[in-house]
Design an enzyme around this catalytic site. Structure first.
Site, PDB file in Angstrom:
ATOM      1  N   ASP A 122      13.787  68.797  78.761  1.00 39.46           N
ATOM      2  CA  ASP A 122      12.435  68.679  79.295  1.00 39.46           C
ATOM      3  C   ASP A 122      11.611  69.927  78.977  1.00 39.46           C
ATOM      4  OD1 ASP A 122      10.183  68.015  80.715  1.00 39.46           O
ATOM      5  OD2 ASP A 122      11.011  68.614  82.655  1.00 39.46           O
ATOM      6  N   ASP A 332       5.077  66.914  75.969  1.00 43.05           N
ATOM      7  CA  ASP A 332       6.209  66.908  76.892  1.00 43.05           C
ATOM      8  C   ASP A 332       7.326  65.954  76.490  1.00 43.05           C
ATOM      9  OD1 ASP A 332       7.856  67.245  78.995  1.00 43.05           O
ATOM     10  OD2 ASP A 332       6.611  66.206  80.449  1.00 43.05           O
TER      11      ASP A 332
END
Ligand SMILES: *[C@@H]1O[C@H](CO)[C@@H](O)[C@H](O)[C@H]1NC(C)=O
Ligand SMILES: *[C@@H]1O[C@H](CO)[C@@H](O)[C@H](O)[C@H]1NC(C)=O
Ligand SMILES: *[C@@H]1O[C@H](CO)[C@@H](O)[C@H](O)[C@H]1NC(C)=O
Ligand SMILES: *[C@@H]1O[C@H](CO)[C@@H](O)[C@H](O)[C@H]1NC(C)=O
Ligand SMILES: *[C@@H]1O[C@H](CO)[C@@H](O)[C@H](O)[C@H]1NC(C)=O
Length: 545
Positions: A122, A332
């Site tokens: 992440d 992201d």
């Protein structure tokens, strides 16, 4: 729904690392000290060299100063130890699609003796946490998940001879206000934007096992001491199949693994993630990307760089470029599918719809509105989508659609973009398919180049050139791969039209940095994939308490 993104933890002040098989070629300056590291700060204080204003962490000045000191470091011919470093079990990453929320995962080894964890990658958050001394963790048995052939592990710091407590007095301990004594072990709680979703526990320091490839193309093991969240209690999405075995934050924060590795002088302060169209990919710490890549600067939010935000100046669908379409977006990997601000979304979707030659339909339960029937095995030609950045840098989205399969093959497809409130979108993993994405934190730039995610460490020369600067280990004539994908129209690389200036520098963060879709299999509907719900999660927000 704006949340203030507070720094989970501020500075890494310790770094212990060792490595075996160090080749003689490495001109390695024992320990590189950033000008604004605690150590440098301490030296300043000791020298009583007062009057120096230490820039607030993470503002532009801070990064500019870091960049300058990095530059000086290069001038002083102090190379980093490795060009590329990757997890000890290899650089490969995998997405299990449906099973684990469409995120990319990799195996990492932690501790002594080492234990393996399958962590979600992440870039939207900083902390590495794993299920640990479990009070409330996701099921770890392989039988619970259809994609796993081995049980997941639980970390036990007491069983690792290399683990150490992180005390409340540690600079990276953000919850120190809640501590009864400075010697107490530092607690952490990360509350995610999604209701009831969190990870909490205690911070520990332990060895992360990594690997590199030396001059003779042999694997070299590399160890780095990192801070790990011992995640004793997870809730919400983390109990329901997303990141059951932990999550590796790759954000700009000082506690993130790439930050720690760079600060230890092991690698340049940059990393890459590559996503191919076969649900696999690569991660390399230290990768600056090929010289031919396109790039754009990261934008600050409220003067700080706490996540990777870029400014899009215009969008083109097919040959039609929408005017005055500036917006900013978080890049992201922790978001499976892209979200765009409402207004931008509407214009793009309508233009996409105008150009497509297929019957619109709806797939109940899918989060996407613009879905189309496809009768044949082949998808109709899908117009390409292009994001235009300053200085004519452009990003062609190879695969903007989600293909829906029925019993007899392709049943239809959806434009895999969702609208969102606010003026900062999220460029999710689906848009990055077919690219090697470089998060260059030295230059504070995002770089991208088409790639089929080949093993960069395989048979490439990995040495430092004589003047101490790392030689480029990467092929410069990298194949411009256009992933065939599932019959998605081939991307057309082209120059962008002159771009209009845009109000790209919006000043607030979206309230989410990890967003994923849950998908239920509903065989009755003869659909392989049916999205039931999607919700955003904020991995960047901490609560105090
Ligand atoms: C290095 O390690 C990786 C991951 O364990 C493995 O895939 C690769 O084959 C190894 N290469 C060599 C030259 O041993
Ligand atoms: C992890 O442990 C196993 C067995 O204990 C060992 O074979 C392996 O080399 C270790 N891996 C690393 C990266 O130290
Ligand atoms: C969150 O937890 C509260 C209290 O336990 C509960 O009432 C609420 O329904 C939960 N929300 C979700 C989305 O699960
Ligand atoms: C749209 O599709 C139909 C049937 O597949 C075809 O006859 C027609 O030429 C197509 N139109 C365009 C503009 O591609
Ligand atoms: C961008 O591209 C356009 C047309 O391709 C060209 O006219 C313009 O000069 C370019 N701008 C920059 C900054 O390179």
């Amino acid at each position: 729904m704006e949340t203030t993104r507070s720094l989970l933890l501020i500075l890494v002040s310790f770094l212990a690392f060792s490595s075996s098989h160090v080749t003689a070629d490495f001109t390695y300056s024992s320990r590189l000290i950033h000008r604004f590291s605690d150590k440098a700060k301490l030296l300043r204080v000791l020298r009583n060299d007062g009057g120096v204003r230490w820039p607030e962490m993470k503002n532009l000045e801070y990064y500019e100063l870091l960049v300058n000191s990095d530059f000086q470091r290069q001038k002083m011919k102090l190379g980093t130890k490795y060009n590329l470093v990757f997890p000890s079990q290899g650089s490969k990453t995998t997405s299990f699609g449906n099973d684990f929320g469409w995120l990319h995962y990799t195996w990492i080894d932690i501790g002594t003796p080492n234990v393996s964890f399958l962590v979600a990658l992440d870039v939207g958050s900083d902390l590495l946490w794993v299920p640990c001394d479990c009070v409330q963790c996701a099921p770890l048995s392989a039988s619970y998940y259809s994609s796993l052939d081995r049980d997941l592990s639980e970390y036990r710091p007491s069983g690792s001879s290399s683990s150490r407590h992180v005390p409340c007095s540690h600079q990276l301990c953000e919850s120190s206000l809640n501590c009864k004594s400075s010697k107490q072990q530092c607690p952490y709680t990360i509350d995610y934007y999604t209701e009831n979703t969190s990870s909490s526990g205690l911070l520990v320091e332990d060895t992360l096992h990594l690997a590199s490839v030396d001059d003779h193309k042999l694997n070299t093991s590399v160890q780095a001491s990192v801070i790990i969240g011992c995640g004793m209690k997870q809730s919400g999405g983390y109990l329901d199949g997303v990141a059951p075995d932990g999550l590796m934050g790759l954000g700009p924060g000082e506690i993130s693994v790439p930050s720690v590795l760079a600060k230890a002088g092991l690698i340049r302060n940059s990393f890459s993630m590559c996503f191919d169209d076969e649900d696999s990919g690569r991660i390399y710490f230290g990768d600056k990307g090929p010289p031919t890549q396109e790039s754009t600067h990261f934008l600050p939010s409220d003067g700080k760089y706490e996540t990777y935000i870029v400014g899009v100046e215009a969008c083109c669908i097919g040959n039609s470029c929408l005017k005055q379409m500036g917006f900013s977006a978080v890049v992201d990997s922790g978001t499976s599918f892209t979200f765009l601000p409402n207004e931008v979304y509407e214009r793009i979707a309508k233009e996409f719809d105008r150009q497509i030659n297929a019957t619109i339909t709806s797939y109940p339960g899918y989060p996407w509105k613009y879905c189309y029937k496809s009768s044949s095995e082949e998808l109709p030609k899908v117009p390409h989508l292009k994001l235009v950045f300053p200085l004519n840098n452009s990003f062609v989205v190879f695969n903007p659609v989600f293909v829906v399969y029925g019993i007899q093959g392709i049943s239809g497809f959806c434009l895999a973009v969702q609208p969102m409130e606010g003026d900062v979108g999220t460029i999710g993993q689906n848009f990055m398919t077919g690219y090697r994405m470089v998060f260059d934190r030295e230059k504070m730039k995002l770089g991208w180049s088409p790639s089929n995610c080949q093993d960069l460490a395989d048979g490439k020369r990995m040495s430092l050139s004589p003047n101490g600067t790392p030689s480029n280990p990467l092929p410069t004539n990298e194949q411009q791969s256009t992933p065939g994908g599932r019959a998605v129209a081939p991307a057309v690389a082209g120059r962008a039209p002159p771009s209009k200036p845009s109000a790209a520098a919006h000043t607030h963060l979206p309230s989410s940095s990890l967003q994923f879709c849950y998908i239920n299999l509903l065989p009755l509907l003869a659909l392989w994939h049916l999205l039931v719900s999607s919700f955003p999660i904020d991995t960047g927000t901490t609560t105090h308490g």
